[in-house]
Design a protein around this motif. Structure first.
Motif, short mmCIF file in Angstrom:
data_model
loop_
_atom_site.label_atom_id
_atom_site.label_comp_id
_atom_site.label_asym_id
_atom_site.label_seq_id
_atom_site.Cartn_x
_atom_site.Cartn_y
_atom_site.Cartn_z
N MET A 74 0.83 -1.19 0.00
CA MET A 74 0.00 0.00 0.00
C MET A 74 0.87 1.25 0.00
N ASP A 75 0.61 2.12 -0.93
CA ASP A 75 1.30 3.40 -1.00
C ASP A 75 0.44 4.43 -0.29
N ILE A 76 0.99 5.05 0.78
CA ILE A 76 0.19 5.99 1.58
C ILE A 76 0.50 7.44 1.27
N SER A 77 1.28 7.70 0.24
CA SER A 77 1.56 9.08 -0.13
C SER A 77 0.25 9.79 -0.49
N GLY A 78 -0.04 10.86 0.22
CA GLY A 78 -1.26 11.60 -0.02
C GLY A 78 -2.47 11.06 0.72
N ALA A 79 -2.30 9.93 1.41
CA ALA A 79 -3.41 9.33 2.15
C ALA A 79 -3.51 9.93 3.54
N ALA A 123 6.94 8.49 17.18
CA ALA A 123 7.85 7.95 16.17
C ALA A 123 7.08 7.44 14.96
N THR A 124 5.94 6.79 15.21
CA THR A 124 5.13 6.26 14.12
C THR A 124 4.51 7.37 13.30
N ALA A 125 3.99 8.38 13.97
CA ALA A 125 3.39 9.51 13.25
C ALA A 125 4.43 10.19 12.36
N ALA A 126 5.64 10.38 12.88
CA ALA A 126 6.70 11.03 12.10
C ALA A 126 7.10 10.16 10.90
N ALA A 127 7.19 8.86 11.10
CA ALA A 127 7.61 7.97 10.01
C ALA A 127 6.57 7.93 8.90
N LEU A 128 5.30 7.92 9.26
CA LEU A 128 4.25 7.86 8.24
C LEU A 128 4.08 9.22 7.55
N ALA A 177 6.56 11.17 7.00
CA ALA A 177 7.71 11.23 6.10
C ALA A 177 7.46 10.47 4.80
N ARG A 178 6.50 9.55 4.81
CA ARG A 178 6.13 8.81 3.61
C ARG A 178 5.08 9.54 2.79
N GLY A 179 4.76 10.77 3.21
CA GLY A 179 3.84 11.59 2.43
C GLY A 179 2.40 11.54 2.86
N ALA A 180 2.13 10.91 4.01
CA ALA A 180 0.76 10.83 4.50
C ALA A 180 0.41 12.06 5.33
N HIS A 181 -0.89 12.38 5.36
CA HIS A 181 -1.38 13.39 6.30
C HIS A 181 -1.78 12.66 7.56
N VAL A 182 -1.11 12.97 8.67
CA VAL A 182 -1.30 12.23 9.92
C VAL A 182 -2.07 13.06 10.94
#
Length: 256
Positions: free
Chosen positions: A1-6, A20-25, A27-32
């Motif tokens: 699953m690509d979460i960029s933009g998700a 740490a999880t919020a920052a990592a996700l 960094a993958r382009g997700a809105h957290v």
């Protein structure tokens, strides 16, 4: 699953594993959207640390209204694709201690935060994910990642409440994955061992050293970023489903 933009929801996102999880996700382009208690959110804001791509909101995971509000906040930026439950508390008390039997209120509070809070996120995030369009030809719509603990399997003396709560989280994983399969939603649980979080920092150097010595390899505490990397792997690996993954350096906790 690509979460960029998700859109992604992470609970307990103001510190420790959640941060740490919020920052990592992100960094993958997700809105957290990160949900945490008001005091924790205020401390994070006062720290001045930049949290690009992360929107922290105050709330309690035991409250249906608060979790629903966080799910709606995440969904407002786009379809919710990932939800990660990191919020939790640790309770240490013996069944029969010097002052009498285990306090029932402490047990109930542990179950409420660790189990009910995880259940709130599971059901409300799944509802939002099921309403979204599929991402691929397999019909995948999202993934819910839960946090258990090795205490679910190797509970120590004084961990009856904590082990019960985390064991139940692990037990929810397979039936939830089976039920949500028709909606294209995966459910995976991570069971960390001893992790270097703010909660652990308060135990003192001697206790930390003793814990590190119990880990076969590598003989140290896990880092929150290692947990976050595993969350990322779970999100990306579409065939991981209905499983509880131990992240513990081959640790098997002794009775005490």
């Amino acid at each position: 699953m690509d979460i960029s933009g998700a859109s992604v929801l992470v609970t307990g996102a103001a510190s420790g594993l959640g941060a740490a999880t919020a920052a990592a996700l992100a960094a993958r382009g997700a809105h957290v959207v990160g949900l945490d208690l008001r005091a924790a959110v205020e401390r994070a804001a006062a720290s001045g640390e930049r949290r690009e791509g992360i929107e922290l909101v105050a709330g309690d995971v035991t409250s249906e209204a608060d979790v629903r509000r966080a799910v709606e906040a995440a969904s407002a930026a786009g379809p919710l694709r990932v939800a990660v439950s990191c919020a939790g508390i640790a309770t240490g008390a013996r069944l029969l201690g010097r002052s009498g039997p285990h306090d029932q209120g402490a047990f109930e509070r542990t179950i409420a935060v660790n189990l009910l809070g995880t259940f709130q996120v599971l059901r409300l995030a799944a509802e939002a994910m099921a309403a979204a369009e599929p991402l691929d030809a397999d019909g995948q719509r999202g993934v819910v990642v839960q946090t258990a603990s090795v205490a679910a399997f190797d509970g120590q003396i004084g961990q009856v409440a904590y082990s019960a709560s985390k064991g139940a989280v692990a037990a929810m994983t397979l039936p939830a994955a089976r039920e949500l399969a028709r909606h294209g939603v995966r459910v995976v649980t991570i069971a960390p061992g001893v992790v270097d979080t703010p909660m652990m920092a308060g135990l003192g150097d001697e206790v930390r050293a003793g814990l590190e010595a119990t880990v076969p390899f590598p003989a140290r505490l896990a880092r929150p970023d290692e947990f976050a990397r595993l969350v990322g792997m779970v999100v990306e690996h579409d065939y991981l489903n209905g499983e509880t993954i131990r992240m513990d350096g081959a640790l098997r906790m002794p009775p005490r």
